[in-house]
Motif scaffolding. Structure first.
Motif, mmCIF file in Angstrom:
data_model
loop_
_atom_site.group_PDB
_atom_site.id
_atom_site.type_symbol
_atom_site.label_atom_id
_atom_site.label_comp_id
_atom_site.label_asym_id
_atom_site.label_seq_id
_atom_site.Cartn_x
_atom_site.Cartn_y
_atom_site.Cartn_z
ATOM 1 N N ARG A 1 0.854 -1.186 0.000
ATOM 2 C CA ARG A 1 0.000 0.000 0.000
ATOM 3 C C ARG A 1 0.891 1.238 0.000
ATOM 4 O O ARG A 1 1.776 1.389 0.849
ATOM 5 C CB ARG A 1 -0.896 -0.008 1.240
ATOM 6 N N LEU A 2 0.668 2.103 -0.979
ATOM 7 C CA LEU A 2 1.442 3.338 -1.095
ATOM 8 C C LEU A 2 0.508 4.522 -0.924
ATOM 9 O O LEU A 2 -0.449 4.695 -1.685
ATOM 10 C CB LEU A 2 2.136 3.405 -2.461
ATOM 11 N N GLY A 3 0.771 5.327 0.092
ATOM 12 C CA GLY A 3 -0.029 6.514 0.349
ATOM 13 C C GLY A 3 0.659 7.757 -0.170
ATOM 14 O O GLY A 3 1.891 7.868 -0.137
ATOM 15 N N LEU A 4 -0.130 8.681 -0.672
ATOM 16 C CA LEU A 4 0.397 9.976 -1.123
ATOM 17 C C LEU A 4 -0.452 11.070 -0.482
ATOM 18 O O LEU A 4 -1.672 11.112 -0.666
ATOM 19 C CB LEU A 4 0.360 10.077 -2.646
ATOM 20 N N THR A 5 0.199 11.913 0.288
ATOM 21 C CA THR A 5 -0.449 13.093 0.859
ATOM 22 C C THR A 5 0.062 14.312 0.117
ATOM 23 O O THR A 5 1.269 14.470 -0.069
ATOM 24 C CB THR A 5 -0.129 13.218 2.354
ATOM 25 N N PHE A 6 -0.858 15.171 -0.331
ATOM 26 C CA PHE A 6 -0.408 16.377 -1.032
ATOM 27 C C PHE A 6 -0.971 17.618 -0.362
ATOM 28 O O PHE A 6 -2.052 17.583 0.248
ATOM 29 C CB PHE A 6 -0.782 16.336 -2.518
ATOM 30 N N ASP A 7 -0.221 18.692 -0.468
ATOM 31 C CA ASP A 7 -0.626 19.987 0.070
ATOM 32 C C ASP A 7 -1.504 20.670 -0.982
ATOM 33 O O ASP A 7 -1.015 21.065 -2.042
ATOM 34 C CB ASP A 7 0.613 20.827 0.373
ATOM 35 N N HIS A 8 -2.781 20.800 -0.679
ATOM 36 C CA HIS A 8 -3.738 21.322 -1.655
ATOM 37 C C HIS A 8 -3.466 22.787 -1.996
ATOM 38 O O HIS A 8 -3.987 23.314 -2.984
ATOM 39 C CB HIS A 8 -5.167 21.160 -1.118
ATOM 40 N N ARG A 9 -2.664 23.460 -1.197
ATOM 41 C CA ARG A 9 -2.288 24.836 -1.533
ATOM 42 C C ARG A 9 -1.348 24.872 -2.736
ATOM 43 O O ARG A 9 -1.270 25.881 -3.440
ATOM 44 C CB ARG A 9 -1.603 25.510 -0.346
ATOM 45 N N VAL A 10 -0.617 23.773 -2.951
ATOM 46 C CA VAL A 10 0.426 23.749 -3.974
ATOM 47 C C VAL A 10 -0.058 23.084 -5.257
ATOM 48 O O VAL A 10 0.197 23.579 -6.367
ATOM 49 C CB VAL A 10 1.682 23.026 -3.444
ATOM 50 N N ILE A 11 -0.727 21.945 -5.151
ATOM 51 C CA ILE A 11 -1.232 21.240 -6.326
ATOM 52 C C ILE A 11 -2.665 20.802 -6.079
ATOM 53 O O ILE A 11 -3.124 20.767 -4.937
ATOM 54 C CB ILE A 11 -0.363 20.011 -6.698
ATOM 55 N N ASP A 12 -3.342 20.458 -7.153
ATOM 56 C CA ASP A 12 -4.711 19.974 -7.063
ATOM 57 C C ASP A 12 -4.761 18.454 -7.166
ATOM 58 O O ASP A 12 -3.753 17.796 -7.465
ATOM 59 C CB ASP A 12 -5.556 20.601 -8.176
ATOM 60 N N GLY A 13 -5.952 17.906 -6.941
ATOM 61 C CA GLY A 13 -6.118 16.458 -6.908
ATOM 62 C C GLY A 13 -5.757 15.775 -8.212
ATOM 63 O O GLY A 13 -5.227 14.663 -8.210
ATOM 64 N N GLY A 14 -6.043 16.427 -9.350
ATOM 65 C CA GLY A 14 -5.721 15.814 -10.632
ATOM 66 C C GLY A 14 -4.232 15.603 -10.805
ATOM 67 O O GLY A 14 -3.787 14.534 -11.245
ATOM 68 N N THR A 15 -3.434 16.608 -10.451
ATOM 69 C CA THR A 15 -1.969 16.485 -10.542
ATOM 70 C C THR A 15 -1.463 15.410 -9.593
ATOM 71 O O THR A 15 -0.607 14.602 -9.944
ATOM 72 C CB THR A 15 -1.301 17.832 -10.216
ATOM 73 N N ALA A 16 -2.000 15.395 -8.372
ATOM 74 C CA ALA A 16 -1.589 14.390 -7.398
ATOM 75 C C ALA A 16 -1.950 12.984 -7.873
ATOM 76 O O ALA A 16 -1.166 12.038 -7.717
ATOM 77 C CB ALA A 16 -2.230 14.674 -6.043
ATOM 78 N N ALA A 17 -3.139 12.832 -8.450
ATOM 79 C CA ALA A 17 -3.565 11.524 -8.952
ATOM 80 C C ALA A 17 -2.684 11.072 -10.112
ATOM 81 O O ALA A 17 -2.331 9.888 -10.215
ATOM 82 C CB ALA A 17 -5.029 11.587 -9.381
ATOM 83 N N ASP A 18 -2.320 12.006 -11.006
ATOM 84 C CA ASP A 18 -1.418 11.660 -12.113
ATOM 85 C C ASP A 18 -0.059 11.196 -11.581
ATOM 86 O O ASP A 18 0.532 10.232 -12.088
ATOM 87 C CB ASP A 18 -1.216 12.862 -13.034
ATOM 88 N N LEU A 19 0.440 11.905 -10.565
ATOM 89 C CA LEU A 19 1.731 11.531 -9.988
ATOM 90 C C LEU A 19 1.667 10.156 -9.347
ATOM 91 O O LEU A 19 2.565 9.322 -9.552
ATOM 92 C CB LEU A 19 2.157 12.570 -8.949
ATOM 93 N N LEU A 20 0.615 9.883 -8.584
ATOM 94 C CA LEU A 20 0.501 8.585 -7.929
ATOM 95 C C LEU A 20 0.342 7.472 -8.959
ATOM 96 O O LEU A 20 0.904 6.384 -8.801
ATOM 97 C CB LEU A 20 -0.686 8.583 -6.963
ATOM 98 N N THR A 21 -0.395 7.722 -10.029
ATOM 99 C CA THR A 21 -0.528 6.739 -11.106
ATOM 100 C C THR A 21 0.818 6.465 -11.751
ATOM 101 O O THR A 21 1.169 5.306 -12.039
ATOM 102 C CB THR A 21 -1.528 7.247 -12.166
ATOM 103 N N ASP A 22 1.595 7.512 -11.976
ATOM 104 C CA ASP A 22 2.938 7.369 -12.547
ATOM 105 C C ASP A 22 3.822 6.530 -11.624
ATOM 106 O O ASP A 22 4.511 5.601 -12.058
ATOM 107 C CB ASP A 22 3.542 8.760 -12.754
ATOM 108 N N LEU A 23 3.786 6.836 -10.324
ATOM 109 C CA LEU A 23 4.567 6.067 -9.351
ATOM 110 C C LEU A 23 4.147 4.598 -9.354
ATOM 111 O O LEU A 23 4.991 3.697 -9.321
ATOM 112 C CB LEU A 23 4.375 6.650 -7.951
ATOM 113 N N HIS A 24 2.846 4.368 -9.385
ATOM 114 C CA HIS A 24 2.306 3.007 -9.402
ATOM 115 C C HIS A 24 2.868 2.225 -10.587
ATOM 116 O O HIS A 24 3.391 1.111 -10.436
ATOM 117 C CB HIS A 24 0.779 3.099 -9.478
#
Length: 288
Positions: A228-251
């Protein structure tokens, strides 16, 4: 003191408390995914036959460096502006990836969290990353020069320690050499399947244990090592779409692990910058 209770000032944890006070301004949002670790486990087993040992966190660092290089918007930090009462926030992006790796190490005979910096992850090889991880996990790691600043924070009076901590983070351009650009933490050595934390960076990666779980391959249910890989992002810096793309890339990068070349991930993503920083990424000492 009464009833057997006592108040203890834990100097070894003061840097963590200063960090938590500072990080309270973040706006954390949590995502997670399950990573099939079959290829990585096979690579680890093959490496052992050649006398090499790679820890799971080294693969995560390797993948994180390459994924963040493809998603530069997430390799950033929120920096306050300098316009008095009407402080205009700025997003500061960094050209290189530096991990702040959380370590559970003994300090003065007590357990404490130390943070070690691993720079230039976007181009570091797996062996190079493992060498740095091994150095920080050694029995005498707490005595390394990188951690002198953390130990000093514990010795200073609280007011002065808070001020020193804030001063170290005041200039966002120096942040990678103090705080890294991505935080990485693992509890995979324990019976923890998954967790989330906010490491003070725009993105924090949290790895749980690897366990045999049911997955579907070729329309059949089979057992596979899954993390299980968790990703926490600071919503002040990026939005959910960017975070989801990054986590998908990592996956995908971890499931298709290949230390000879980058995994082919759809992209590339455009490189934009509110403020590009050319800071040197040397080994340093983290502050959480």
């Amino acid at each position: 003191m009464s009833g057997g209770t006592r108040t203890v000032t834990e100097r070894r944890r003061r840097h963590t408390l200063y960090f938590l006070e500072w990080a309270a301004g973040q706006r954390p949002v949590h995502l997670d995914t399950d990573v099939d670790m079959t290829r990585i486990q096979e690579h680890r087993a093959e490496a052992r036959t050649r006398g090499l040992r790679f820890s799971v966190v080294s693969y995560l660092l390797y993948a994180a460096g390459r994924a963040l290089d493809r998603h530069p918007r997430a390799n950033a930090v929120m920096a306050a502006g300098r316009t008095g009462i009407l402080r205009a926030p700025r997003i500061v992006r960094f050209p290189s990836v530096t991990a702040k790796l959380a370590l559970d190490r003994p300090v003065g005979g007590e357990r404490a969290v130390l943070s070690a910096l691993v720079p230039d992850l976007e181009r570091a090889g797996l062996r190079e990353i493992q060498q740095q991880v091994d150095r920080y996990r050694g029995e005498q790691a707490a005595e390394l020069p990188e951690f002198k600043g953390v130990k000093m924070l514990g010795r200073l009076p609280v007011a002065l320690g808070r001020a020193a901590f804030a001063a170290a983070l005041r200039d966002p351009r120096k942040r990678p050499g103090v705080f890294g650009t991505v935080s990485v933490s693992s509890l995979g050595h324990s019976a923890v399947d998954g967790f989330h934390s906010a490491g003070g960076t725009a993105v924090t990666l949290c790895a749980g244990r690897i366990a045999e779980r049911a997955v579907v391959r070729d329309d059949r249910i089979v057992a596979a090592p899954v993390m299980r890989l968790g990703l926490t992002f600071d919503h002040r810096v990026i939005d959910g779409g960017t975070a989801a793309d990054l986590l998908t890339d990592l996956h995908h990068t971890m499931e298709a692990f290949d230390d000879g070349s980058r995994a082919e991930i759809p992209g590339p993503h455009p490189r934009g910058a509110d403020l590009d920083i050319g800071a040197r990424r040397g080994l340093g000492q983290g502050t959480s």
